[in-house]
Design an enzyme around this catalytic site. Structure first.
Site, PDB file in Angstrom:
ATOM      1  N   HIS A  57      -2.139 -10.851  -3.467  1.00  0.00           N
ATOM      2  CA  HIS A  57      -1.631  -9.743  -4.270  1.00  0.00           C
ATOM      3  C   HIS A  57      -0.637 -10.391  -5.232  1.00  0.00           C
ATOM      4  O   HIS A  57       0.006 -11.393  -4.891  1.00  0.00           O
ATOM      5  CB  HIS A  57      -0.862  -8.730  -3.432  1.00  0.00           C
ATOM      6  CG  HIS A  57      -1.620  -8.072  -2.346  1.00  0.00           C
ATOM      7  ND1 HIS A  57      -1.834  -8.651  -1.106  1.00  0.00           N
ATOM      8  CD2 HIS A  57      -2.226  -6.867  -2.300  1.00  0.00           C
ATOM      9  CE1 HIS A  57      -2.520  -7.810  -0.348  1.00  0.00           C
ATOM     10  NE2 HIS A  57      -2.777  -6.726  -1.042  1.00  0.00           N
ATOM     11  N   ASP A  60       2.559 -11.169  -3.540  1.00  0.00           N
ATOM     12  CA  ASP A  60       2.550 -12.199  -2.489  1.00  0.00           C
ATOM     13  C   ASP A  60       2.977 -13.516  -3.131  1.00  0.00           C
ATOM     14  O   ASP A  60       3.587 -14.369  -2.495  1.00  0.00           O
ATOM     15  CB  ASP A  60       1.135 -12.396  -1.931  1.00  0.00           C
ATOM     16  CG  ASP A  60       0.573 -11.158  -1.271  1.00  0.00           C
ATOM     17  OD1 ASP A  60       1.354 -10.346  -0.747  1.00  0.00           O
ATOM     18  OD2 ASP A  60      -0.659 -10.994  -1.306  1.00  0.00           O
ATOM     19  N   MET A  91      -9.975 -14.640  -4.835  1.00  0.00           N
ATOM     20  CA  MET A  91      -9.813 -13.222  -5.146  1.00  0.00           C
ATOM     21  C   MET A  91      -8.349 -12.924  -5.435  1.00  0.00           C
ATOM     22  O   MET A  91      -7.457 -13.548  -4.848  1.00  0.00           O
ATOM     23  CB  MET A  91     -10.339 -12.397  -3.957  1.00  0.00           C
ATOM     24  CG  MET A  91     -10.149 -10.912  -4.027  1.00  0.00           C
ATOM     25  SD  MET A  91      -8.560 -10.345  -3.318  1.00  0.00           S
ATOM     26  CE  MET A  91      -8.990 -10.268  -1.602  1.00  0.00           C
ATOM     27  N   GLU A 184     -12.063  -1.204  -2.277  1.00  0.00           N
ATOM     28  CA  GLU A 184     -11.928  -1.254  -0.809  1.00  0.00           C
ATOM     29  C   GLU A 184     -11.474   0.093  -0.266  1.00  0.00           C
ATOM     30  O   GLU A 184     -10.402   0.588  -0.630  1.00  0.00           O
ATOM     31  CB  GLU A 184     -10.920  -2.329  -0.414  1.00  0.00           C
ATOM     32  CG  GLU A 184     -10.694  -2.397   1.093  1.00  0.00           C
ATOM     33  CD  GLU A 184      -9.783  -3.519   1.503  1.00  0.00           C
ATOM     34  OE1 GLU A 184      -9.563  -4.443   0.685  1.00  0.00           O
ATOM     35  OE2 GLU A 184      -9.301  -3.484   2.633  1.00  0.00           O
ATOM     36  N   LYS A 186     -10.518   2.928   2.761  1.00  0.00           N
ATOM     37  CA  LYS A 186      -9.812   3.087   4.054  1.00  0.00           C
ATOM     38  C   LYS A 186      -9.565   4.579   4.237  1.00  0.00           C
ATOM     39  O   LYS A 186      -9.235   5.280   3.271  1.00  0.00           O
ATOM     40  CB  LYS A 186      -8.491   2.311   4.021  1.00  0.00           C
ATOM     41  CG  LYS A 186      -7.773   2.255   5.373  1.00  0.00           C
ATOM     42  CD  LYS A 186      -6.527   1.382   5.296  1.00  0.00           C
ATOM     43  CE  LYS A 186      -5.794   1.312   6.623  1.00  0.00           C
ATOM     44  NZ  LYS A 186      -4.558   0.477   6.529  1.00  0.00           N
ATOM     45  N   GLU A 220     -14.229  -3.268   4.617  1.00  0.00           N
ATOM     46  CA  GLU A 220     -13.441  -3.936   5.660  1.00  0.00           C
ATOM     47  C   GLU A 220     -13.820  -3.377   7.017  1.00  0.00           C
ATOM     48  O   GLU A 220     -13.862  -2.148   7.201  1.00  0.00           O
ATOM     49  CB  GLU A 220     -11.939  -3.771   5.433  1.00  0.00           C
ATOM     50  CG  GLU A 220     -11.118  -4.408   6.569  1.00  0.00           C
ATOM     51  CD  GLU A 220      -9.639  -4.423   6.349  1.00  0.00           C
ATOM     52  OE1 GLU A 220      -9.196  -4.795   5.244  1.00  0.00           O
ATOM     53  OE2 GLU A 220      -8.915  -4.045   7.278  1.00  0.00           O
ATOM     54  N   HIS A 223     -11.428  -0.807   8.585  1.00  0.00           N
ATOM     55  CA  HIS A 223     -11.313   0.489   7.902  1.00  0.00           C
ATOM     56  C   HIS A 223     -12.474   1.412   8.228  1.00  0.00           C
ATOM     57  O   HIS A 223     -12.277   2.606   8.475  1.00  0.00           O
ATOM     58  CB  HIS A 223     -11.176   0.280   6.392  1.00  0.00           C
ATOM     59  CG  HIS A 223      -9.960  -0.515   6.029  1.00  0.00           C
ATOM     60  ND1 HIS A 223      -9.680  -0.909   4.750  1.00  0.00           N
ATOM     61  CD2 HIS A 223      -8.969  -1.015   6.812  1.00  0.00           C
ATOM     62  CE1 HIS A 223      -8.541  -1.597   4.750  1.00  0.00           C
ATOM     63  NE2 HIS A 223      -8.103  -1.691   5.989  1.00  0.00           N
ATOM     64  N   ASP A 248     -14.122  -7.885   3.636  1.00  0.00           N
ATOM     65  CA  ASP A 248     -12.913  -8.160   4.433  1.00  0.00           C
ATOM     66  C   ASP A 248     -13.292  -8.151   5.906  1.00  0.00           C
ATOM     67  O   ASP A 248     -13.583  -7.097   6.481  1.00  0.00           O
ATOM     68  CB  ASP A 248     -11.846  -7.087   4.177  1.00  0.00           C
ATOM     69  CG  ASP A 248     -10.998  -7.419   2.960  1.00  0.00           C
ATOM     70  OD1 ASP A 248     -10.037  -6.659   2.679  1.00  0.00           O
ATOM     71  OD2 ASP A 248     -11.292  -8.416   2.280  1.00  0.00           O
ATOM     72  N   ASP A 258      -4.589   0.597  11.926  1.00  0.00           N
ATOM     73  CA  ASP A 258      -5.245  -0.572  11.336  1.00  0.00           C
ATOM     74  C   ASP A 258      -4.729  -1.851  11.998  1.00  0.00           C
ATOM     75  O   ASP A 258      -3.604  -2.272  11.772  1.00  0.00           O
ATOM     76  CB  ASP A 258      -4.922  -0.594   9.829  1.00  0.00           C
ATOM     77  CG  ASP A 258      -5.760  -1.619   9.078  1.00  0.00           C
ATOM     78  OD1 ASP A 258      -5.540  -1.765   7.870  1.00  0.00           O
ATOM     79  OD2 ASP A 258      -6.635  -2.250   9.701  1.00  0.00           O
ATOM     80  N   ASP A 260      -6.325  -5.026  12.117  1.00  0.00           N
ATOM     81  CA  ASP A 260      -6.574  -6.300  11.414  1.00  0.00           C
ATOM     82  C   ASP A 260      -6.615  -7.484  12.377  1.00  0.00           C
ATOM     83  O   ASP A 260      -6.037  -8.536  12.124  1.00  0.00           O
ATOM     84  CB  ASP A 260      -5.519  -6.547  10.322  1.00  0.00           C
ATOM     85  CG  ASP A 260      -5.609  -5.532   9.187  1.00  0.00           C
ATOM     86  OD1 ASP A 260      -4.600  -5.342   8.489  1.00  0.00           O
ATOM     87  OD2 ASP A 260      -6.689  -4.930   9.010  1.00  0.00           O
ATOM     88  N   ASP A 290      -9.383 -10.679   6.263  1.00  0.00           N
ATOM     89  CA  ASP A 290      -8.193  -9.881   5.999  1.00  0.00           C
ATOM     90  C   ASP A 290      -7.643  -9.461   7.360  1.00  0.00           C
ATOM     91  O   ASP A 290      -7.832  -8.326   7.796  1.00  0.00           O
ATOM     92  CB  ASP A 290      -8.528  -8.665   5.144  1.00  0.00           C
ATOM     93  CG  ASP A 290      -7.251  -7.918   4.758  1.00  0.00           C
ATOM     94  OD1 ASP A 290      -7.358  -6.821   4.218  1.00  0.00           O
ATOM     95  OD2 ASP A 290      -6.148  -8.449   5.011  1.00  0.00           O
TER      96      ASP A 290
HETATM   97  C1  DIG Z   1      -5.729  -4.064   3.201  1.00  0.00           C
HETATM   98  O1  DIG Z   1      -6.886  -4.047   3.996  1.00  0.00           O
HETATM   99  C2  DIG Z   1      -6.077  -4.473   1.800  1.00  0.00           C
HETATM  100  C3  DIG Z   1      -4.937  -5.161   1.119  1.00  0.00           C
HETATM  101  O2  DIG Z   1      -4.451  -6.113   2.015  1.00  0.00           O
HETATM  102  C4  DIG Z   1      -5.594  -5.849  -0.035  1.00  0.00           C
HETATM  103  O3  DIG Z   1      -5.366  -5.101  -1.177  1.00  0.00           O
HETATM  104  C5  DIG Z   1      -7.056  -5.847   0.274  1.00  0.00           C
HETATM  105  C6  DIG Z   1      -7.659  -7.187  -0.031  1.00  0.00           C
HETATM  106  O4  DIG Z   1      -8.271  -7.764   1.053  1.00  0.00           O
HETATM  107  N1  DIG Z   1      -7.145  -5.423   1.681  1.00  0.00           N
HETATM  108 MN    MN Z   2      -8.574  -5.392   3.403  1.00  0.00          MN
HETATM  109 MN    MN Z   3      -6.938  -3.460   7.166  1.00  0.00          MN
END
Ligand code: DIG
Ligand code: MN
Ligand code: MN
Length: 390
Positions: A57, A60, A91, A184, A186, A220, A223, A248, A258, A260, A290
């Site tokens: 990001h 980051d 990315m 993406e 969620k 993802e 998600h 992801d 979430d 992860d 991710d």
């Molecule tokens: C969260 O699952 C999102 C953020 O971390 C980011 O914008 C995106 C990229 O992998 N995943």
């Molecule tokens: Mn993600």
């Molecule tokens: Mn996530």
């Protein structure tokens, strides 16, 4: 003997700066690991054999309140670390969810100044990503949602999002960045409800965009699981639409926040069928983890987390090859498949003649209902292959 599950940069495994750089801080606890600089995170990934690249990001890499001198310093240290480790930037994305200004959305905010700031911030972040060669640009609308639908008309909110994506596509085209945008989904968190909660919603949304060809999805695992959905089928829909621009990978208990988790660490069977699908369909994109290590992990265990994500993927890739070559599997798949080019051709393309023929046909329902479908045996064999039973 060489490790058959040793990753290589050719496998296109990537990690976000925020993943292996995660400090262990959570809503109920302070960090358990020191905050690392972007260069230190790249060097950490450099210690993990086979990583292809890193993602970020904007904030980051460059803190939101950094001066231009500080930004230059950070970027040059980051660039040196990339050269040292030979990692690429795959990315880039924008943090449109951390700053309080985005508390009621970014592109979808009720405040026109916030919407304009979100587009401004994204253009700057696209510039930053392009500076480091990022090819994919992800949009995760972490604050694009609502706790109460009294706050805004969801049709208007989603149209604001559409107009922002259309504008930013034009920006990428004009700047010649060549980005492929990946949206993406969620279902919730951090907002009570997020717009575009699943990959399927985004696949429909993309068709309404002005530059739909340069926009795909970034599904993802966690998600879709949070939405109680089959992630493999979500990815299959993206592949069918030629819209799997990024992915992801992680893992997630159903019905939880979430998490992860490390890839494959919870739902091994789902992970197996996902890897099989990606490999069967020759997915050529980045495999981004991710995910982040448990809050209990120290630096050494964070490295084990990163190794484990890639190793599990490669073990499951080998299991998928073994499954496809297995005699019992092949025999059952042959048994249950009853192809007929003639019957399929009757409804493959429409014609009055085809319709008349189909309408005039009779079907033996009893015979159809009595054909053997030994899926218990097939799935048991699948489980045995996963469990390492020959
Ligand atoms: C969260 O699952 C999102 C953020 O971390 C980011 O914008 C995106 C990229 O992998 N995943
Ligand atoms: Mn993600
Ligand atoms: Mn996530």
């Amino acid at each position: 003997m060489a490790d058959p599950y040793a990753p290589s940069p050719k496998d296109k495994f990537t990690f976000g700066l925020w993943t292996v750089g995660h400090t262990g801080k959570d809503p109920f606890g302070e960090p358990t690991r020191p905050r690392l600089t972007p260069a230190e995170i790249v060097d950490l990934l450099g210690e993990v054999e086979g990583v292809h690249g890193v993602n970020f990001h904007d904030n980051d890499l460059v803190p939101i309140d950094a001066s231009s001198q500080q930004a230059d310093q950070i970027k040059s240290e980051f660039a040196r670390a990339l050269r040292r480790t030979r990692l690429r930037v795959a990315m880039a994305t924008t943090n449109l969810f951390g700053d309080p200004a985005f508390r009621d959305g970014a592109f979808t905010s009720n405040d026109a100044e916030v919407r304009a700031y979100a587009v401004h911030k994204t253009m700057r972040a696209m510039d930053l990503g392009a500076e480091f060669g990022a090819q994919v640009y992800v949009f995760w609308g972490g604050r694009e949602g609502a706790e109460t639908d009294a706050s805004k008309d969801p049709v208007e909110a989603e149209d604001r999002f559409r107009r922002a994506i259309d504008f930013l596509c034009e920006y990428s085209i004009e700047r010649g960045y060549g980005y492929r945008f990946a949206l993406e989904a969620k279902p919730n968190e951090p907002r009570g409800h997020l717009y575009f909660p699943t990959t399927g919603h985004y696949l429909a949304f993309i068709q309404t965009l002005a530059h739909k060809d340069m926009v795909g999805v970034n599904p993802e695992v966690a998600h879709e699981h949070m939405a109680g959905l089959n992630f493999v089928h979500a990815v299959a829909a993206a592949i069918s639409a030629d819209k799997l621009f990024h992915i992801d990978l992680n893992d997630q208990e159903f019905g939880r926040f979430d998490q992860d988790y490390r890839f494959g660490s919870v739902n091994l069977k789902h992970a197996f069928f996902l890897v099989k699908l990606l490999e069967d369909h020759k997915y050529a994109g980045y495999r981004h983890f991710d995910a982040h290590a448990y809050r209990t992990a120290d630096r050494a265990d964070v490295i084990e987390f990163a190794r484990g994500c890639m190793r599990t993927y490669l073990i499951l890739r080998e299991k998928a090859r073994r499954w496809s070559a297995d005699d019992q599997v092949r025999r059952i798949l042959k048994q249950v498949a009853r192809p007929s080019k003639d019957l399929d051709s009757l409804w493959g393309t429409y014609s009055r003649a085809h319709a008349e023929t189909l309408l005039g046909m009779t079907f033996d329902r009893v015979a159809m209902a009595s054909r053997t479908l030994p899926y218990e045996r097939l799935d048991q064999r699948t489980m045995e292959i996963l469990l390492g039973v020959d």
